[in-house]
Design a protein around this motif. Structure first.
Motif, PDB file in Angstrom:
ATOM      1  N   TRP A  69     -17.485  -5.953  -3.478  1.00 23.75           N
ATOM      2  CA  TRP A  69     -18.441  -5.188  -3.095  1.00 23.75           C
ATOM      3  C   TRP A  69     -19.514  -5.438  -4.212  1.00 23.75           C
ATOM      4  CZ3 TRP A  69     -18.830  -2.357   1.313  1.00 23.75           C
ATOM      5  CH2 TRP A  69     -17.610  -2.168   1.960  1.00 23.75           C
ATOM      6  N   SER A  99     -10.232  -2.122  -9.892  1.00 25.34           N
ATOM      7  CA  SER A  99     -11.423  -2.596  -9.684  1.00 25.34           C
ATOM      8  C   SER A  99     -12.156  -3.650 -10.115  1.00 25.34           C
ATOM      9  CB  SER A  99     -12.444  -1.362 -10.282  1.00 25.34           C
ATOM     10  OG  SER A  99     -12.381  -1.124 -11.536  1.00 25.34           O
ATOM     11  N   ASP A 105     -11.259  -1.628  -2.091  1.00 26.33           N
ATOM     12  CA  ASP A 105     -12.134  -0.413  -2.006  1.00 26.33           C
ATOM     13  C   ASP A 105     -13.631  -0.681  -2.578  1.00 26.33           C
ATOM     14  OD1 ASP A 105     -12.058   0.300  -4.858  1.00 26.33           O
ATOM     15  OD2 ASP A 105     -10.285   1.487  -4.564  1.00 26.33           O
ATOM     16  N   THR A 106     -14.508   0.123  -2.415  1.00 31.06           N
ATOM     17  CA  THR A 106     -15.771  -0.160  -2.944  1.00 31.06           C
ATOM     18  C   THR A 106     -16.059  -0.066  -4.380  1.00 31.06           C
ATOM     19  OG1 THR A 106     -16.643   2.318  -2.604  1.00 31.06           O
ATOM     20  CG2 THR A 106     -16.965   0.713  -1.019  1.00 31.06           C
ATOM     21  N   LYS A 107     -15.088   0.317  -5.076  1.00 36.32           N
ATOM     22  CA  LYS A 107     -15.089   0.178  -6.655  1.00 36.32           C
ATOM     23  C   LYS A 107     -14.838  -1.391  -7.044  1.00 36.32           C
ATOM     24  CE  LYS A 107     -13.584   4.865  -7.254  1.00 36.32           C
ATOM     25  NZ  LYS A 107     -12.342   5.922  -7.590  1.00 36.32           N
ATOM     26  N   ASP A 117     -11.172   8.252 -11.152  1.00 37.66           N
ATOM     27  CA  ASP A 117     -10.136   7.751 -10.411  1.00 37.66           C
ATOM     28  C   ASP A 117      -8.907   8.489 -10.742  1.00 37.66           C
ATOM     29  OD1 ASP A 117      -8.449   6.465  -8.806  1.00 37.66           O
ATOM     30  OD2 ASP A 117      -9.399   4.557  -9.323  1.00 37.66           O
ATOM     31  N   SER A 122     -22.706  -2.283  -0.670  1.00 39.30           N
ATOM     32  CA  SER A 122     -22.596  -0.699  -0.760  1.00 39.30           C
ATOM     33  C   SER A 122     -23.635  -0.234  -1.132  1.00 39.30           C
ATOM     34  CB  SER A 122     -21.559  -0.572  -1.459  1.00 39.30           C
ATOM     35  OG  SER A 122     -21.098   0.867  -1.604  1.00 39.30           O
ATOM     36  N   GLU A 126       0.802  -1.108  -0.105  1.00 40.25           N
ATOM     37  CA  GLU A 126      -0.006   0.055   0.056  1.00 40.25           C
ATOM     38  C   GLU A 126       0.630   1.369  -0.028  1.00 40.25           C
ATOM     39  OE1 GLU A 126      -3.355   2.516   0.212  1.00 40.25           O
ATOM     40  OE2 GLU A 126      -3.096   0.464  -0.294  1.00 40.25           O
TER      41      GLU A 126
END
Length: 346
Positions: A231, A177, A199-201, A150, A265, A45
């Motif tokens: 997600w 994604s 992430d939520t994507k 993005d 989500s 990260e």
């Protein structure tokens, strides 16, 4: 030669799930008797996470009988090089503008992430490459418009004309994604997507790719990371007199969502006849009963009182025109028009 291709693992010191999924992939590499494990950038990260996790990751690498080929990404740009030890079975492809190696007759070229155009990095690249590894944004019109918002798209732009004929297989990283597979002439291009839903994507199932190179034959297969949840996004739009019905719909969605593989989500928007606080409280209370079932979940409730939209003259005239319609038809009309009013009036 058999290669496994992944990217954008984004290991974090405080995220055990990402480490668990990565360890699962290493076990799979051993089961599949992979010769080379390719990581196309952003193993970590951040550079800080790389420093904190380097010893842990080195032990993980050493437990697998294969060679790891790694390029730096934009998130861990300064975490690789001759001063960093990831184990004897790790090849860090860090030379700029590109790093060429040959393994068992397979010609491999890594283009580490650089703050320049991809076209500048490959000007003198060797010919007849079998596997090219790179980390950047491919501007292909078939999908790029869906990810333009993005901020990650600004990094190391790559265009289809750069890839046609450059190699037999291009192992890309950077877009998280979803899995993306493309073909430019004789060149197969793949973004595997992050193996974790970082992430939520990340709204699709998670995958890695297996590449089998046998002389002139090159076969690619997509493999499911079946322990990684992803997600599922759902938008709900509420308008007056259907508040109860909408809460039932949201509850049904949560009840029917598979808690072992997906993470909901939810976004709730629109206008209510009841008070804003009352509706939000009812939705939030119902959601709280379900959210503990999932590894993660989120809900955003962005609703306003009906009074707000009724102050607009255009809406007032519209409402008066619909009064003669029967209730079912009027409801259908509202379903179509209220989201439009919402966008126009905000």
């Amino acid at each position: 030669m058999k290669l496994l291709h992944t990217a954008d693992v984004h290991l974090k010191k405080d995220d055990k799930k990402r480490l668990e999924i990565f360890e699962w992939m290493l076990d799979k590499a051993g089961e599949m008797k992979v010769d080379c494990f390719v990581i196309a950038g952003d193993l970590f990260e951040s550079d800080t996470d790389a420093t904190q996790l380097r010893q842990t990751v080195r032990k993980m690498f050493e437990s697998v009988k294969c060679t790891f080929l790694i390029i730096p990404g934009n998130h861990d740009l300064h975490s690789f090089g001759p001063n960093y030890d990831y184990g004897e079975n790790v090849v860090q492809l860090t030379e700029e503008p590109f790093h060429f190696i040959e393994r068992d007759g397979v010609r491999i070229c890594g283009v580490p992430y650089q703050e320049k155009k991809f076209s500048d990095c490959i000007r003198n690249i060797p010919k007849d490459i079998d596997i090219l590894i790179a980390h950047g944004t491919l501007y292909d019109q078939s999908f790029i418009f869906s990810v333009l918002e993005d901020i990650e798209t600004e990094y190391m732009p790559i265009y289809p004309t750069h890839l046609d004929g450059i190699a037999r297989y291009v192992a890309l990283g950077h877009l998280h994604s979803r899995n993306i597979e493309l073909q430019y002439g004789g060149t197969q291009v793949v973004y595997p997507g992050s193996p974790s839903a970082i992430d939520t994507k990340c709204v699709d199932a998670r995958y890695f790719h297996l590449i089998d190179v046998d002389g002139s034959d090159l076969k690619v297969s997509k493999c499911l990371v079946d322990i990684a949840p992803h997600w599922v996004e759902r938008d709900f739009f509420v308008f007056p007199d259907v508040e109860n019905e909408m809460i039932i719909k949201i509850e049904s969605f949560l009840a029917e969502t598979d808690d072992s593989t997906t993470m909901p989500s939810i976004v709730v928007r629109g206008y209510t006849a009841a008070s804003e606080k009352e509706f939000k409280y009812r939705v939030q209370s119902m959601y709280t009963q379900y959210c503990k079932r999932f590894q993660d979940s989120r809900i955003e409730i962005d609703t306003q009182s009906w009074d707000m939209i009724m102050k607009n003259r255009m809406v007032q005239r519209f409402m008066s025109k619909t009064q003669e319609l029967d209730d079912r038809l009027r409801t259908k009309v509202f379903e179509i028009t209220f989201p439009i009013f919402d966008k126009v009036l905000r």
